[in-house]
Design a protein around this motif. Structure first.
Motif, short mmCIF file in Angstrom:
data_model
loop_
_atom_site.label_atom_id
_atom_site.label_comp_id
_atom_site.label_asym_id
_atom_site.label_seq_id
_atom_site.Cartn_x
_atom_site.Cartn_y
_atom_site.Cartn_z
N ILE A 143 0.86 -1.18 0.00
CA ILE A 143 0.00 0.00 0.00
C ILE A 143 0.89 1.22 0.00
O ILE A 143 1.78 1.36 0.85
CB ILE A 143 -0.92 0.00 1.25
N ARG A 144 0.66 2.14 -0.99
CA ARG A 144 1.47 3.35 -1.08
C ARG A 144 0.69 4.48 -0.45
O ARG A 144 -0.44 4.76 -0.83
CB ARG A 144 1.79 3.68 -2.53
N ARG B 263 5.96 9.09 0.74
CA ARG B 263 6.52 10.16 -0.09
C ARG B 263 7.04 11.29 0.79
O ARG B 263 8.08 11.87 0.53
CB ARG B 263 5.46 10.68 -1.04
N THR B 264 6.30 11.63 1.78
CA THR B 264 6.70 12.71 2.67
C THR B 264 8.03 12.40 3.33
O THR B 264 8.89 13.27 3.50
CB THR B 264 5.62 12.95 3.75
N ALA B 265 8.21 11.16 3.67
CA ALA B 265 9.48 10.76 4.30
C ALA B 265 10.64 10.92 3.32
O ALA B 265 11.73 11.38 3.70
CB ALA B 265 9.38 9.32 4.79
N VAL B 266 10.40 10.57 2.06
CA VAL B 266 11.46 10.72 1.06
C VAL B 266 11.79 12.19 0.85
O VAL B 266 12.96 12.60 0.82
CB VAL B 266 11.04 10.06 -0.27
N TYR B 267 10.76 13.04 0.71
CA TYR B 267 10.99 14.48 0.53
C TYR B 267 11.73 15.07 1.73
O TYR B 267 12.63 15.90 1.59
CB TYR B 267 9.68 15.23 0.32
N ARG B 268 11.34 14.64 2.94
CA ARG B 268 11.98 15.14 4.15
C ARG B 268 13.46 14.77 4.15
O ARG B 268 14.30 15.57 4.55
CB ARG B 268 11.28 14.55 5.38
N ARG B 269 13.78 13.58 3.67
CA ARG B 269 15.20 13.17 3.63
C ARG B 269 15.97 14.01 2.63
O ARG B 269 17.11 14.39 2.86
CB ARG B 269 15.30 11.69 3.28
#
Length: 198
Positions: free
Chosen positions: A3-4, A9-15
Motif C-alpha cells: 500500500i502506497r 513520499r513525505t518521508a522521502v521528501y523530508r530526507r
C-alpha cells in the motif's frame, strides 16, 4: 500488494530537503553546487537570449551599453579595430621578356597548324611544349582544331601588358588576332590562357 501512502513520499521528501542540514560538510557541498549552477546560468542565459543594449557604432568598432542598478547613465565601452585590407596591391609592371614573347609566338604557330586530317591528339601534342600542364590537360582538350580559322602567323607579336612573371602578348594570324597569356614557371615561360579577337 504494498500500500502506497503519502507518508512514504513525505518521508522521502523530508530526507532530500534535510540532507544539506545533516552536517556542515553537506551544507558547504550544497552551497558550492548551487553557486556553480547559478554562475553557469548567469553566463549561458545572456548568450542564449542575446544581450540587450548591444550596438555597433560603425565598421571596425563595437560598442556595448549596459545599465547597472543605481547608475543613472549607461556605461559605454568602445573598441576600435584596425581596418582590414581586402585587396592586394597590383603587381608591379616589368619590361617584356623576349623568351616569353618567343614562346607566345611559337604557341600560336602550333595552335594555327592544323592541316586537314590532323587529329586532336596530334594538335595537342604540338602545343604541349609551350603550355602549362593544367591548361593543356583541361581547357585545350575542349577545343576542336577544325573550328580554328587561322592557318599561320602573319606578323610579329606585340606585348599588350607585362608584369613580373606574366605577360599578355597579341599575335596576328591570317584569321583572328590571338591574345596569349604567358607565365614564368620553373621550366620556363608557358601559356596559361588564350582569347581570339575578331
Amino acid at each position: 500488494m504494498p500500500i502506497r501512502t503519502n507518508r512514504g513520499r513525505t518521508a522521502v521528501y523530508r530526507r532530500l530537503w534535510g540532507w544539506p542540514l545533516r552536517s556542515p560538510r553537506h551544507l558547504v557541498g550544497t552551497l558550492v553546487i548551487l553557486a556553480v549552477v547559478l554562475t553557469a546560468l548567469g553566463i549561458l542565459l545572456p548568450k542564449a537570449i542575446g544581450k540587450p543594449g548591444q550596438t555597433a557604432s560603425g565598421p571596425g568598432s563595437s560598442a556595448t551599453a549596459t545599465s547597472r542598478p543605481g547608475v543613472a547613465a549607461p556605461v559605454t565601452v568602445t573598441s576600435t579595430l584596425p581596418p582590414r585590407l581586402t585587396t592586394q596591391p597590383p603587381p608591379s609592371s616589368a619590361p617584356p621578356d623576349q623568351d616569353g614573347v618567343r614562346v607566345a609566338k611559337e604557341w600560336v604557330t602550333a595552335w594555327a597548324n592544323h592541316p586537314d586530317g590532323t587529329t586532336t591528339e596530334q594538335w595537342l601534342s604540338g602545343l604541349k611544349p609551350y603550355t602549362t600542364d593544367e591548361f593543356w590537360s583541361t581547357d585545350l582538350r575542349t577545343v576542336d582544331p577544325a573550328n580554328i580559322t587561322a592557318t599561320r602567323v602573319n606578323g610579329e607579336p606585340r606585348v599588350a601588358s607585362s608584369v613580373t612573371g606574366s605577360m599578355e602578348v597579341d599575335v596576328p594570324t591570317d584569321g583572328p588576332k590571338v591574345r596569349v597569356t604567358v607565365v614564368k614557371t620553373n621550366p620556363g615561360w608557358r601559356v596559361t590562357k588564350f582569347t581570339q579577337a575578331g
